[in-house]
Scaffold this motif. Structure first.
Motif, PDB file in Angstrom:
ATOM      1  N   MET A   1       0.835  -1.178   0.000  1.00 26.02           N
ATOM      2  CA  MET A   1       0.000   0.000   0.000  1.00 26.02           C
ATOM      3  C   MET A   1       0.882   1.245   0.000  1.00 26.02           C
ATOM      4  SD  MET A   1      -3.359  -0.711   2.325  1.00 26.02           S
ATOM      5  CE  MET A   1      -2.570  -0.923   3.872  1.00 26.02           C
ATOM      6  N   THR A   2       0.394   2.264  -0.671  1.00 27.46           N
ATOM      7  CA  THR A   2       1.103   3.522  -0.785  1.00 27.46           C
ATOM      8  C   THR A   2       0.281   4.611  -0.102  1.00 27.46           C
ATOM      9  OG1 THR A   2       1.937   2.809  -2.935  1.00 27.46           O
ATOM     10  CG2 THR A   2       2.124   5.130  -2.421  1.00 27.46           C
ATOM     11  N   LYS A   3       0.933   5.435   0.688  1.00 28.82           N
ATOM     12  CA  LYS A   3       0.261   6.525   1.390  1.00 28.82           C
ATOM     13  C   LYS A   3      -0.036   7.657   0.416  1.00 28.82           C
ATOM     14  CE  LYS A   3       0.823   8.834   5.795  1.00 28.82           C
ATOM     15  NZ  LYS A   3       1.769   9.104   6.886  1.00 28.82           N
ATOM     16  N   VAL A   4      -1.260   8.211   0.493  1.00 24.81           N
ATOM     17  CA  VAL A   4      -1.672   9.290  -0.403  1.00 24.81           C
ATOM     18  C   VAL A   4      -2.419  10.371   0.371  1.00 24.81           C
ATOM     19  CG1 VAL A   4      -1.864   7.809  -2.446  1.00 24.81           C
ATOM     20  CG2 VAL A   4      -3.859   8.162  -1.002  1.00 24.81           C
ATOM     21  N   VAL A   5      -2.411  11.573  -0.188  1.00 24.70           N
ATOM     22  CA  VAL A   5      -3.292  12.654   0.234  1.00 24.70           C
ATOM     23  C   VAL A   5      -4.418  12.654  -0.788  1.00 24.70           C
ATOM     24  CG1 VAL A   5      -3.493  15.131   0.589  1.00 24.70           C
ATOM     25  CG2 VAL A   5      -1.368  13.960   1.181  1.00 24.70           C
ATOM     26  N   TYR A   6      -5.675  12.649  -0.328  1.00 19.54           N
ATOM     27  CA  TYR A   6      -6.785  12.474  -1.255  1.00 19.54           C
ATOM     28  C   TYR A   6      -7.867  13.533  -1.075  1.00 19.54           C
ATOM     29  CZ  TYR A   6      -9.544  10.788   2.622  1.00 19.54           C
ATOM     30  OH  TYR A   6     -10.211  10.716   3.813  1.00 19.54           O
ATOM     31  N   SER A   7      -8.701  13.625  -2.091  1.00 14.54           N
ATOM     32  CA  SER A   7      -9.928  14.412  -2.061  1.00 14.54           C
ATOM     33  C   SER A   7     -10.963  13.637  -2.864  1.00 14.54           C
ATOM     34  CB  SER A   7      -9.704  15.787  -2.685  1.00 14.54           C
ATOM     35  OG  SER A   7     -10.930  16.454  -2.843  1.00 14.54           O
ATOM     36  N   VAL A   8     -12.097  13.347  -2.235  1.00 18.27           N
ATOM     37  CA  VAL A   8     -13.191  12.642  -2.896  1.00 18.27           C
ATOM     38  C   VAL A   8     -14.427  13.525  -2.809  1.00 18.27           C
ATOM     39  CG1 VAL A   8     -14.644  10.584  -2.915  1.00 18.27           C
ATOM     40  CG2 VAL A   8     -12.228  10.378  -2.320  1.00 18.27           C
ATOM     41  N   THR A   9     -15.011  13.834  -3.957  1.00 10.19           N
ATOM     42  CA  THR A   9     -16.201  14.673  -4.016  1.00 10.19           C
ATOM     43  C   THR A   9     -17.341  13.871  -4.613  1.00 10.19           C
ATOM     44  OG1 THR A   9     -14.799  16.603  -4.384  1.00 10.19           O
ATOM     45  CG2 THR A   9     -17.144  16.863  -4.847  1.00 10.19           C
ATOM     46  N   ARG A  10     -18.439  13.780  -3.858  1.00 13.42           N
ATOM     47  CA  ARG A  10     -19.633  13.102  -4.375  1.00 13.42           C
ATOM     48  C   ARG A  10     -20.577  14.168  -4.883  1.00 13.42           C
ATOM     49  NH1 ARG A  10     -23.666  10.321  -0.427  1.00 13.42           N
ATOM     50  NH2 ARG A  10     -24.631  12.359  -0.535  1.00 13.42           N
ATOM     51  N   ASN A  61       3.295  13.034  -9.637  1.00 14.19           N
ATOM     52  CA  ASN A  61       2.721  12.202  -8.573  1.00 14.19           C
ATOM     53  C   ASN A  61       1.294  12.575  -8.199  1.00 14.19           C
ATOM     54  OD1 ASN A  61       5.170  10.770  -8.355  1.00 14.19           O
ATOM     55  ND2 ASN A  61       5.976  12.327  -6.975  1.00 14.19           N
ATOM     56  N   GLU A  62       0.552  13.270  -9.062  1.00 13.39           N
ATOM     57  CA  GLU A  62      -0.849  13.597  -8.803  1.00 13.39           C
ATOM     58  C   GLU A  62      -1.726  12.920  -9.848  1.00 13.39           C
ATOM     59  OE1 GLU A  62      -2.076  17.586  -7.956  1.00 13.39           O
ATOM     60  OE2 GLU A  62      -0.111  18.092  -7.108  1.00 13.39           O
ATOM     61  N   LYS A  95      -2.627  12.444  -4.380  1.00  9.41           N
ATOM     62  CA  LYS A  95      -1.212  12.709  -4.597  1.00  9.41           C
ATOM     63  C   LYS A  95      -0.433  11.732  -3.737  1.00  9.41           C
ATOM     64  CE  LYS A  95       2.332  16.229  -4.234  1.00  9.41           C
ATOM     65  NZ  LYS A  95       2.636  17.641  -4.004  1.00  9.41           N
ATOM     66  N   LEU A  96       0.602  11.151  -4.323  1.00 10.65           N
ATOM     67  CA  LEU A  96       1.440  10.217  -3.567  1.00 10.65           C
ATOM     68  C   LEU A  96       2.177  10.975  -2.481  1.00 10.65           C
ATOM     69  CD1 LEU A  96       2.909   8.135  -6.540  1.00 10.65           C
ATOM     70  CD2 LEU A  96       0.876   7.654  -5.165  1.00 10.65           C
ATOM     71  N   ALA A  97       2.038  10.530  -1.243  1.00  9.06           N
ATOM     72  CA  ALA A  97       2.644  11.220  -0.109  1.00  9.06           C
ATOM     73  C   ALA A  97       4.042  10.713   0.210  1.00  9.06           C
ATOM     74  CB  ALA A  97       1.746  11.069   1.126  1.00  9.06           C
ATOM     75  N   ASP A  98       4.380   9.532  -0.258  1.00 14.83           N
ATOM     76  CA  ASP A  98       5.680   8.927   0.056  1.00 14.83           C
ATOM     77  C   ASP A  98       6.803   9.467  -0.799  1.00 14.83           C
ATOM     78  OD1 ASP A  98       4.433   7.421   1.954  1.00 14.83           O
ATOM     79  OD2 ASP A  98       4.284   5.626   0.725  1.00 14.83           O
ATOM     80  N   LYS A  99       6.503  10.218  -1.843  1.00 12.36           N
ATOM     81  CA  LYS A  99       7.563  10.660  -2.766  1.00 12.36           C
ATOM     82  C   LYS A  99       7.774  12.134  -2.689  1.00 12.36           C
ATOM     83  CE  LYS A  99       6.965   6.791  -5.728  1.00 12.36           C
ATOM     84  NZ  LYS A  99       7.219   6.205  -6.946  1.00 12.36           N
TER      85      LYS A  99
END
Length: 99
Positions: A1-10, A61-62, A95-99
Motif C-alpha cells: 500500500m502507498t500513502k496518499v493525500v486524497y480528495s473525494v467529491t460526491r 505524482n498527482e 497525490k502520492l505522499a511517500d515521494k
C-alpha cells in the motif's frame, strides 16, 4: 500500500459532499478512514477506482479521475417497501505522499 493525500467529491442532484485527508492506495483500490453520522469510525474502500485515475501532466505524482457506483436503496412507499437502484458519482484526486 502507498500513502496518499486524497480528495473525494460526491456530486448529486442538489448537494456536493467533499472529504479530504490521508489514506492509502493499493493496485486497485483507494482506502480511507471516515466517521459516520453517529460518530463511529469506519474504513471506506473505493473499489477499482485506481484504474480510472490518470496522471495530471503538469503535476508529478498527482492523479485524478471519476467513478460511478450503483447501490440498492430500500424505502417505504404507501405502507410497503420498495428497492431502487441509485447512481452515485465520485470525483477522485490523490497525490502520492511517500515521494
Amino acid at each position: 500500500m502507498t500513502k496518499v493525500v486524497y480528495s473525494v467529491t460526491r456530486s448529486g442532484k442538489s448537494d456536493f459532499t467533499k472529504i479530504t485527508g490521508i489514506g492509502y492506495k493499493t493496485d486497485k483500490d483507494l482506502i480511507i478512514a471516515c466517521v459516520g453520522k453517529n460518530g463511529k469510525p469506519y474504513i471506506r474502500v473505493f473499489e477499482d477506482c485506481i484504474k480510472e485515475c490518470h496522471s495530471i501532466p503538469s503535476r508529478p505524482n498527482e492523479y485524478k479521475g471519476s467513478i460511478t457506483e450503483y447501490r440498492e436503496v430500500e424505502f417505504e412507499k404507501n405502507g410497503s417497501y420498495e428497492i431502487r437502484e441509485i447512481e452515485l458519482e465520485y470525483d477522485i484526486w490523490y497525490k502520492l505522499a511517500d515521494k
